[in-house]
Every structure is written in structure tokens, then in C-alpha cells.
Enzyme design. Structure first.
Site, short mmCIF file in Angstrom:
data_model
loop_
_atom_site.label_atom_id
_atom_site.label_comp_id
_atom_site.label_asym_id
_atom_site.label_seq_id
_atom_site.Cartn_x
_atom_site.Cartn_y
_atom_site.Cartn_z
N SER A 692 39.46 33.35 42.38
CA SER A 692 39.97 33.97 41.15
C SER A 692 41.32 34.64 41.33
O SER A 692 41.92 35.05 40.34
CB SER A 692 38.95 34.98 40.62
OG SER A 692 38.72 36.01 41.57
N LYS A 735 35.69 42.78 35.64
CA LYS A 735 37.13 42.80 35.91
C LYS A 735 37.90 43.50 34.80
O LYS A 735 38.83 44.27 35.06
CB LYS A 735 37.62 41.36 36.08
CG LYS A 735 37.08 40.65 37.31
CD LYS A 735 37.50 39.20 37.38
CE LYS A 735 36.95 38.50 38.62
NZ LYS A 735 37.32 37.07 38.69
#
Length: 789
Positions: A692, A735
């Protein structure tokens, strides 16, 4: 006729008080003298005519008074004396005649008595001769039923033709209570004395005959190597003879089996073991093992089911009282109860509903401190079920789950059966805590043992190695908790219904602190709600500057620290104050300088640094990626910061795409050819991996090549491909919350993750700008706009 008709005695003699002993005339008696007052009496007798007055003491006091002594005793002469190392003396005395003490005095550590001899007198009548012959017959009969008495006694007794001597001799040898011996000594009628001795001798012979009968009955079943067994048989025979025998152990167990209302198959199995127990002696090595097994089987609540609270609305209310948010979990429990309620209404009985509805198997996955374990307790309370927590963290032995075989010494059932015993019902809520921390050892894999437990198609017949009986776990509501799914066995994961519990945002933490944390800490610190109050701003400061976590454990610790200081202030004040408030400006006074600062603007203040976000076991966190150019020309790529293989491959893919599309991305191909590239991710002591961070590394590289700073209010996540596409990643909620905690205003995410934004709290969606992208060019257009170069 008298015992000593011609001898005369002094009017005053030393007194020797005896405990639990009576000395008769015409008999010899050994005595151990230890008390100082008694030793002194013996010494005075030895220094004179060796005569003593022996009398029974009423109690066991070490220092008797004259009032504690019987008035009728025996005048005796000391025949032998020996001193012992401990300071006492051993003497042998011979009783001479009865005497009565008219006065007993105690002076100078000794006692003396003024005495009057009362010798025994009688006439040799036919009645006396009849008693004498009866005593001789009883002795002869007693010698014939026991080997415990010396055969020399026969000749001794038959050779005594003096009734008085024989009576006193037998009285001294028989096991008679001291009080009864004293009565015999005090009796003036000689025939009464003989009758008392004859009765005592008859009782002794009856006991000997009964003892022989008991030994004979026990000997028939005794083996030479089982002395303990023989002793127990003796006890059993004694109890049977007295009619006071306890109920057999097997009978008590069968009564327990009847009360337990066991299923037929289990009752048959247990009854078979009880039959084995009956045929086995208690001294057998297997006896206790079988008894322990039977106790464990009967401790399992085979036929006990608690009645569920089939009211979805009431259950939802109970869940809301204990936890804020967590709607997914609450909805799932309400759905389960709603289905049970419909089945109950359709079938008309709760029992048929319970039989038709299997308990769900849930797995709460989320960072620490979000309420996974406490949520299990709330679910049990809402459903009106028993709650049992089983900690699986660090379990490495399969026997912990399935139990040990009965052949092992100290074997016990596994934790599942133990938990059923603890719950006392077959439909509790089982909390399998930290299921992701289970690990395999040389004793087996506990995760593999859990496969049967957590399989709805199999757990109706779970088999514990110790019980070796099918246990129905289908009505149990299993709730597992984990911080991550990666370490859970794939087959085990497939059996569970996964429910993700994400971290909390600032507003959610504020509500949780208000509704749960502050009231709990007030109570734990002895404060009342009216004494201390928190401003919302103070709670926000504690959240933003003193905690950086997905859950609320650290926040509760900070609130507790503030309230402890407030408690000290309240306790030390003269009158307990009320209405104390904690303002935002006061937080630093209680907790010290802020632990966390918003350093995003400082970290990205130079070209070549981009802000990414990463998912961790504790929630989400901000990740800074740094890139710099090194003049070399060898096209080397240097990667530091403990990057994993996947992350290294993402960095190489980003570099290759940038080199292939240099002109399109606005970077100089010549600069790339003449430079080495160094990519570093700070916090180098922490291993990092995952795809990611691909777009973040690509953005940092382009920033370094353009010598252009990345926007400080932008964070990003997404996997980069060799062709520059941005692929979806996981953990968007965590996140996004981490980015918000660090003051990020613009969040770049893959286009295919746009649907995950629905899981975010409304205040996060309103305060932040979310930019879905599909290519690296779209990422750069937001983070490195050309017009700002």
C-alpha cells in the site's frame, strides 16, 4: 478378712496425685513422675519410710490443688526407683491398703495428707466363692478367644485363691475408665467390687469375640499383598456389625446420575464405569482415576439450558448501554435473537427453538482497546446467557483444547469442557480471546483442534479425549477475538463469521469517554460525578496530544491519571469541594507536556518526502517516505528502513514506471540516468511490508526528481503497478482515521476503495477531502500540482 490387717501406718503421708490412673491395693504399678510437686513427694517418701498416699486427680492440671483430689486413695510403698535424664523419676509402687484423707495440705511445693486406713473386709461366703469361680471361668474363656494375652496368665490367675487380690489384679489389668476404677476402689461392699470386675471382664471378652469375628470375615476376602484393603474390610465389618455403615460410594454416584438427567448414551457409559468402580477396591490404582472421571462427566451440565431473552429490542438496548457504536456486531446479535424469537413463536416452546437454532460463530477482528472482549460480556448479558472467557494467547498444546487421554497421570478434560462446567449450562457465550495468538508446538497444533469446535456442521458431536463422549456444542455462541487475520489458520478462518471492528475517531472517543470511561474512572477513584467534571475541550486535548491509538485504553489511563490527582485534591481539602472542572488548559498541568505533536508539515518541508498511511495491528498510522538522488550514474536503487520483500518490489515497480514515463511525469530522464536513488522509510527499527505504500514511494521519487515539495496536508495509500495503475488496498477506515489524527485534510485512495468510505464516521467524511484515483498521474496532480512548482 482385711487386705493388711496387722500393719500400722503413719497418720500423715506425702500425697502423689495421679492423672487418669488408679492404683489398687495388693497390686504393683509402674509410674512415670515428671511434675515437680510429684517428684518432691517421692523424694520425701524415699527419705522416710517410702510410703505414699496415691489418689486420683479430678482433672489434668499440672499444678493441682488439694480440692482437685479424690479423698479415697491407696497407701503404697515404693519398691523401685530410677531417675531419667529429663529430670523426672520412674518408680514401681505396691498398693498396700485403702485409705481416706481427712485433710490435704499444700506447702513448700509438696502435698501431705492426714489419712485414716480403711482396709477391705469381707467374709468368705458362698457368694464370694461363686464370684471367684465366675472370674476364673471368664479368664479361661477370654484366653481361648484371643492370642493377645499371655498364656502364663492362666496359671497365675488359677493359682490365686484370694478373692480380694484377684479382684484388684483384674481391675488393674482391664481397660476400665479411671472414674469407674475409682468407684470400684471406693466401694465398701466386697461383692459389689467383684460384680463390677466380672461385668468389666465380660465386656472385654465380648469385644474380643467380636474382634475375632470381624477378622475372620475380613480374612476371607484379603490378599496377602493388600494390607490397606484388609484394614478397610475390617472397618466395613465393624460398621456393618454396628448397623452404622455409610452408604456405599457407588450408591451415592447412582443417585447423582438420576438427578443429572443425563442423555441415554451418556448415562449408559457412566453406569458402566460405576459398575467397574463397585468391583474394584479403593486401594486399587485405577479406583481414584475412575472416580475422578465419573465426577468430571457428572459436572458437565448435559441437560441444563438457560432461557434466552427473546426480545431483540431489549437486547439492543442492553448492548447500547455498554458500548458506543459497533453497529455491525449489535445488528448481528439482534438478527440472531429475532430469528430465535420467530422460531419460538412458530414452535410454541423454547426448547424446540433452541434445538432448531444453532449458535453463530463470530470473530471480532480489530485493534486493541476497541472493546472486543467486553463486547462479549455485554452480548451474554443482553441474551441472558452465562459468559465464559477462554484465553488462547500463547497456547501451544493441542491437549489444552481436547484434553488428555485418561491413561496419563493427572489427565483432565480440555478447556472447552472445563468452560462448560464453569458455565453450568450447555448454551453459554464462549469468548475465545486472542485466537490469532495460538501457535503450534511439538505437542500439536491447537488451531487444528479448534476446527471441530468452531465448525457448525461438526460441533454437535465434539469429542474430548478425556471424556470420550460426544459433547454437543451447537447451542454455544462462540465469539473469537483477534487483532489480525493473517496468523489465523485458513481452515479455521473459513469457519467463522468475520466482523471487523475498526478504530474510533475523535468524536467517537469523546462520546465513549463521556458515557463510559469517565463514569468508570470516577467510581474507581472514589469520586462522585458532581465533584469533578470534564470540558469537551479537555477531553479532545487528551485524545489529540496524549494518545495516538485506535482504541480507548490509553485514553482511559490518561483520564484515570487526571482523576487521581483530583482525588488527592479532594481528599486533602478541609471540606470536600464540588463542581471542580477540568479545562483544556489544565490538562498539561495534570499529564505533563504533550506526548504527540503534529509534525507532518515539518517532515514534508523538503522535496523528496511524501506522507503515506499504513495499517498496523494497533490501528492505523502515518508513514513518511523519503527519496533522494545520489550522483553516480550506475542506476543503483538503495532501500533502507527494514522494508519487506513486497515493499521493496513496490519501490522497484515505481522506479521502473517513472523511468519509462519520465517525460509524461515532468521529470528529467537525464537526471535519472546520472543518479542513484536512495529510498528510506524512517523508524528504521520497525519492520515494514505491504504494497500500500507504492504510490507514496512513487510520489516521493517524483518530488525528489522535480525538486518540488509535496503538499503537507495530503496523505495517500494504494498499490502501484508497473504501468502506473493504482490498485485497491485494505484498512481504509483505519488509515483515514490515522490521517485525521495527524491533521491531514486531503486523502488520496484507490478508486476501487471508494465504497469503503461509507464505513467512516460522518464527521471524518465532512472534515476531510477524499480523492479517488486510478493512475499515478492523478495522484501527482493532487500532491504535486505543476502550477506550484
Amino acid at each position: 478378712m482385711a487386705s493388711d490387717p496387722v500393719r500400722t501406718y503413719p497418720n500423715e503421708l506425702p500425697v502423689l496425685a495421679l492423672r487418669q490412673t488408679v492404683v489398687f491395693p495388693l497390686t504393683l504399678q509402674p509410674l512415670a513422675i515428671n511434675r515437680p510437686i510429684s517428684v518432691e513427694s517421692v523424694n520425701r517418701a524415699l527419705s522416710s519410710d517410702r510410703l505414699l498416699f496415691l489418689t486420683l486427680q479430678n482433672d489434668d492440671r499440672d499444678d493441682p490443688e488439694p480440692g482437685d483430689l479424690k479423698r479415697v486413695g491407696t497407701i503404697a510403698v515404693i519398691r523401685q526407683m530410677a531417675k531419667v535424664p529429663t529430670g523426672g523419676v520412674h518408680v514401681i509402687v505396691e498398693g498396700l491398703t485403702r485409705a481416706r484423707a481427712d485433710l490435704i495440705t499444700k506447702t513448700d511445693g509438696t502435698m501431705r495428707a492426714t489419712i485414716v486406713p480403711i482396709p477391705d473386709t469381707f467374709e468368705r461366703t458362698l457368694e464370694v466363692d461363686a464370684y471367684l469361680r465366675r472370674l476364673q471361668e471368664l479368664i479361661d474363656r477370654g484366653l481361648s478367644v484371643t492370642s493377645g494375652l499371655s498364656q502364663e496368665l492362666r496359671g497365675l490367675v488359677l493359682g490365686i485363691d484370694e478373692p480380694l487380690r484377684l479382684g484388684y489384679l483384674l481391675a488393674s489389668l482391664l481397660d476400665i475408665k479411671p472414674e469407674d476404677k475409682q468407684k470400684l476402689l471406693e466401694a465398701d461392699d466386697f461383692t459389689v467390687k467383684l460384680k463390677m470386675v466380672a461385668d468389666a471382664l465380660s465386656r472385654e471378652i465380648a469385644l474380643l469375640e467380636l474382634k475375632g469375628k470381624i477378622e475372620s470375615a475380613a480374612q476371607e476376602e484379603m490378599s496377602d499383598a493388600q494390607r490397606q484393603y484388609f484394614l478397610r474390610q475390617q472397618l466395613k465389618a465393624i460398621q456393618d456389625e454396628l448397623g452404622e455403615g455409610e452408604k456405599p460410594e457407588a450408591q451415592e454416584i447412582r443417585q447423582r446420575i438420576e438427578k443429572a438427567k443425563l442423555p441415554d448414551a451418556i448415562a449408559t457409559s457412566v453406569s458402566r464405569e460405576v459398575d467397574r468402580l463397585e468391583r474394584m477396591g479403593p486401594a486399587s490404582p485405577e479406583y481414584q482415576m475412575i472416580r475422578t472421571y465419573i465426577d468430571w462427566v457428572l459436572d458437565v451440565p448435559w441437560s441444563v439450558m438457560t432461557e434466552d431473552r427473546l426480545d431483540p429490542a431489549a437486547a439492543r438496548k442492553a448492548l447500547d448501554e455498554d458500548h458506543y457504536d459497533l453497529d455491525k456486531v449489535k445488528d448481528r446479535i439482534v438478527e440472531y435473537l429475532a430469528v430465535q424469537k420467530l422460531k419460538h413463536d412458530a414452535n410454541g416452546t423454547a426448547g424446540s427453538a433452541a434445538a432448531a437454532m444453532r449458535g453463530p460463530i463470530l470473530c471480532f477482528v480489530g485493534p486493541p482497546g476497541v472493546g472486543k472482549t467486553s463486547l462479549g460480556q455485554s452480548i451474554a448479558r443482553a441474551m441472558n446467557r452465562k459468559f465464559v472467557r477462554i484465553s488462547l494467547g500463547g497456547v501451544r498444546d493441542e491437549a489444552e483444547i481436547r484434553g488428555h487421554r485418561r491413561t496419563y497421570i493427572g489427565a483432565i478434560p480440555g478447556r472447552i469442557v472445563q468452560a462448560l462446567k464453569q458455565a453450568g449450562a450447555m448454551n453459554p457465550v464462549f469468548m475465545l480471546d486472542e485466537i490469532d495468538k495460538v501457535s503450534a508446538g511439538f505437542q500439536g497444533d491447537p488451531a487444528a483442534a479448534l476446527l471441530e469446535v468452531l465448525d457448525p456442521a461438526q460441533n454437535h458431536s465434539f469429542r474430548d479425549h478425556y471424556l470420550e463422549i460426544n459433547v454437543d456444542l451447537s447451542h454455544v455462541l462462540f465469539i473469537a477475538t483477534a487483532n489480525q487475520l493473517g496468523t489465523i489458520h485458513p481452515a479455521l478462518l473459513d469457519r467463522m463469521e468475520i466482523i471487523q471492528l475498526s478504530g474510533y475517531g475523535e468524536e467517537e472517543k469523546l462520546h465513549i469517554a463521556r458515557r463510559y470511561l469517565i463514569p468508570r474512572q470516577l467510581d474507581e477513584n472514589g469520586l462522585k460525578p458532581e465533584q469533578v467534571m470534564f470540558d469537551d475541550a479537555a477531553i479532545r486535548v487528551a485524545i489529540a496530544e496524549y494518545t495516538r491509538e485506535a482504541g480507548v485504553r490509553s485514553l482511559e489511563r490518561q483520564i484515570g491519571a487526571i482523576l487521581r490527582k483530583m482525588a488527592a485534591r479532594v481528599a486533602t481539602s478541609g471540606a470536600p469541594p464540588t463542581g471542580l472542572r477540568v479545562h483544556a488548559a489544565d490538562v498539561a498541568e495534570y499529564l505533563g507536556p504533550p506526548r504527540f505533536h503534529d509534525d507532518v508539515s515539518f517532515r514534508v518541508s523538503r522535496p523528496g518526502v511524501a506522507t503515506g498511511v499504513a495499517w498496523t495491528e494497533t490501528g492505523g498510522d502515518v508513514l513518511f517516505v523519503e527519496a533522494t538522488l545520489l550522483p553516480s550514474g550506475h542506476h543503483n536503487l538503495i532501500l533502507t528502513g527494514q522494508l519487506g520483500n513486497v515493499m521493496q518490489e513496490s519501490a522497484r515497480a515505481a522506479v521502473s514506471h517513472i523511468r519509462s514515463q519520465a517525460s509524461t511525469l515532468g521529470v528529467s530522464a537525464e537526471t535519472i540516468d546520472k543518479s542513484d536513488l536512495h529510498i528510506h522509510v524512517p523508524a528504521g527499527a520497525i519492520p515494514k511490508d505491504g504494497p500500500s505504500a507504492g504510490v507514496t514511494m512513487a510520489t516521493a521519487i517524483v518530488s525528489a526528481l522535480r525538486n518540488q515539495k509535496v503538499r503537507e496536508d495530503v496523505a495517500m495509500t494504494g498499490e502501484i503497478t508497473l504501468s502506473g495503475l493504482v490498485l485497491p488496498v485494505g484498512g481504509i477506515r483505519e488509515k483515514a482515521l490515522a490521517a485525521r489524527r495527524h491533521g491531514i485534510k486531503t486523502f488520496i485512495l484507490p478508486k476501487r476503495n471508494e465504497s469503503d468510505l461509507a464505513e467512516l464516521p460522518a464527521e471524518v467524511r465532512n472534515e476531510m477531502k477524499f480523492v479517488p484515483v486510478e493512475t499515478l498521474e492523478e495522484v501527482l496532480a493532487v500532491s504535486l500540482p505543476k502550477e506550484s512548482s
